[in-house]
Design a protein around this motif. Sequence first.
Motif, PDB file in Angstrom:
ATOM      1  N   ALA A  81       9.507  -9.681  -5.642  1.00  0.00           N
ATOM      2  CA  ALA A  81       9.940 -10.360  -4.417  1.00  0.00           C
ATOM      3  C   ALA A  81       8.953 -10.111  -3.274  1.00  0.00           C
ATOM      4  O   ALA A  81       8.307 -11.021  -2.779  1.00  0.00           O
ATOM      5  CB  ALA A  81      11.343  -9.905  -4.034  1.00  0.00           C
ATOM      6  N   ASP A  82       8.812  -8.877  -2.868  1.00  0.00           N
ATOM      7  CA  ASP A  82       7.903  -8.548  -1.763  1.00  0.00           C
ATOM      8  C   ASP A  82       7.757  -7.026  -1.705  1.00  0.00           C
ATOM      9  O   ASP A  82       8.719  -6.325  -1.384  1.00  0.00           O
ATOM     10  CB  ASP A  82       8.457  -9.065  -0.432  1.00  0.00           C
ATOM     11  N   PRO A  83       6.593  -6.492  -2.033  1.00  0.00           N
ATOM     12  CA  PRO A  83       5.377  -7.182  -2.486  1.00  0.00           C
ATOM     13  C   PRO A  83       5.428  -7.475  -3.987  1.00  0.00           C
ATOM     14  O   PRO A  83       6.313  -6.966  -4.679  1.00  0.00           O
ATOM     15  CB  PRO A  83       4.293  -6.154  -2.176  1.00  0.00           C
ATOM     16  N   PRO A  84       4.470  -8.259  -4.498  1.00  0.00           N
ATOM     17  CA  PRO A  84       4.486  -8.592  -5.922  1.00  0.00           C
ATOM     18  C   PRO A  84       4.170  -7.415  -6.826  1.00  0.00           C
ATOM     19  O   PRO A  84       4.451  -7.468  -8.012  1.00  0.00           O
ATOM     20  CB  PRO A  84       3.411  -9.688  -6.041  1.00  0.00           C
ATOM     21  N   ALA A  85       3.560  -6.353  -6.286  1.00  0.00           N
ATOM     22  CA  ALA A  85       3.255  -5.145  -7.067  1.00  0.00           C
ATOM     23  C   ALA A  85       3.778  -3.940  -6.295  1.00  0.00           C
ATOM     24  O   ALA A  85       3.041  -3.284  -5.549  1.00  0.00           O
ATOM     25  CB  ALA A  85       1.748  -5.032  -7.318  1.00  0.00           C
ATOM     26  N   PRO A  86       5.066  -3.597  -6.449  1.00  0.00           N
ATOM     27  CA  PRO A  86       5.671  -2.543  -5.617  1.00  0.00           C
ATOM     28  C   PRO A  86       5.296  -1.116  -6.004  1.00  0.00           C
ATOM     29  O   PRO A  86       5.453  -0.205  -5.199  1.00  0.00           O
ATOM     30  CB  PRO A  86       7.168  -2.776  -5.807  1.00  0.00           C
ATOM     31  N   PHE A  87       4.797  -0.912  -7.231  1.00  0.00           N
ATOM     32  CA  PHE A  87       4.588   0.453  -7.715  1.00  0.00           C
ATOM     33  C   PHE A  87       3.124   0.869  -7.652  1.00  0.00           C
ATOM     34  O   PHE A  87       2.550   1.345  -8.635  1.00  0.00           O
ATOM     35  CB  PHE A  87       5.128   0.585  -9.138  1.00  0.00           C
ATOM     36  N   LEU A  88       2.525   0.689  -6.502  1.00  0.00           N
ATOM     37  CA  LEU A  88       1.160   1.156  -6.265  1.00  0.00           C
ATOM     38  C   LEU A  88       1.209   2.492  -5.533  1.00  0.00           C
ATOM     39  O   LEU A  88       2.097   2.734  -4.712  1.00  0.00           O
ATOM     40  CB  LEU A  88       0.384   0.138  -5.432  1.00  0.00           C
ATOM     41  N   GLN A  89       0.243   3.370  -5.825  1.00  0.00           N
ATOM     42  CA  GLN A  89       0.223   4.668  -5.170  1.00  0.00           C
ATOM     43  C   GLN A  89       0.012   4.519  -3.664  1.00  0.00           C
ATOM     44  O   GLN A  89      -0.701   3.626  -3.204  1.00  0.00           O
ATOM     45  CB  GLN A  89      -0.881   5.532  -5.767  1.00  0.00           C
ATOM     46  N   LEU A  90       0.653   5.404  -2.916  1.00  0.00           N
ATOM     47  CA  LEU A  90       0.554   5.371  -1.456  1.00  0.00           C
ATOM     48  C   LEU A  90      -0.682   6.138  -0.979  1.00  0.00           C
ATOM     49  O   LEU A  90      -1.128   7.086  -1.613  1.00  0.00           O
ATOM     50  CB  LEU A  90       1.802   5.986  -0.844  1.00  0.00           C
ATOM     51  N   THR A  91      -1.170   5.684   0.151  1.00  0.00           N
ATOM     52  CA  THR A  91      -2.293   6.363   0.813  1.00  0.00           C
ATOM     53  C   THR A  91      -1.941   6.546   2.278  1.00  0.00           C
ATOM     54  O   THR A  91      -1.697   5.558   2.987  1.00  0.00           O
ATOM     55  CB  THR A  91      -3.590   5.545   0.690  1.00  0.00           C
ATOM     56  N   GLY A  92      -1.881   7.800   2.708  1.00  0.00           N
ATOM     57  CA  GLY A  92      -1.606   8.066   4.117  1.00  0.00           C
ATOM     58  C   GLY A  92      -2.892   8.377   4.852  1.00  0.00           C
ATOM     59  O   GLY A  92      -3.989   8.166   4.348  1.00  0.00           O
ATOM     60  N   GLY A  93      -2.752   8.836   6.064  1.00  0.00           N
ATOM     61  CA  GLY A  93      -3.930   9.189   6.844  1.00  0.00           C
ATOM     62  C   GLY A  93      -3.850   8.678   8.263  1.00  0.00           C
ATOM     63  O   GLY A  93      -2.861   8.066   8.685  1.00  0.00           O
TER      64      GLY A  93
END
Length: 270
Positions: A213-225
């Motif tokens: 639905a949103d986003p099309p690829a929900p299981f991407l690793q997070l990047t903070g900073g």
Amino acid sequence: MGALSGLWKRTDTWILVMVLLCGPWAVGGVLLGWHGEELGWWDNRPVITNLYSSFVSALVGLPLAVLLVTSLTSRHEETAARTAAFRRAAQTARLFREALLGKFPTGTPEMAGTQLRELQAACRVLRHATNSERGLARVPGSSHLGGEVVAINEALERAFVAEARSSQQMQWFAELRTYWRLLDTEVEPYLDELGLSPEQPVQIADALKQLTADPPAPFLQLTGGLTVRPLKLRQQALAMINGATALLYLLDQVDDLERIEQYARTGGHH
């Protein structure tokens, strides 16, 4: 009565016309034969009597024979179509189940469900952290959320194989949607027989839709900073929670998929 009604609906129009025409003619022929017998028309006329009897018998028997053949043919066609549909359903159910479980390291619905719930818990911790700092959620910089980001990424690694944590997960979702569309087409006429509720196909389709639905690829690793806003991380965490909820529902259907596969493989015989 229902079987007769179904046969009547399946019978060709021209055959129905013949049956409707032969019926009154047969009744009339019987009455005329009886009346002729009373008046002695058939006395000393054996050839005409035999021909007339054969004609009346044909008027009575022909429609019944045609309906019987039509019924047998229709049943044969329905049986053949059902057997073919079950054969395809068994194969597609297996492919859907294998595609669903293949992206989880454990390969079992129970462990996959546990790891998805752990991922959801880690995402909720991050969302709670950003929610408790509403002012920080609107300004750049999310270094203070490093612990929460690491926890989510570690949960992702435990929950999915590598390709399911990359953009290739969209291919995974597309594959699941394709298999489900094929399976839904095959099992839709046999939901009661397979022990499925009418709502299940709709709910499965909704779960597959929710994955992209949103986003099309929900299981991407997070990047903070410093350059990543907390609000963005919060939104990504919500997408993971919703995606995991959809996958949890699909994992709950694995038992039904196995039952469909086993039942369909035997041709609908327990």
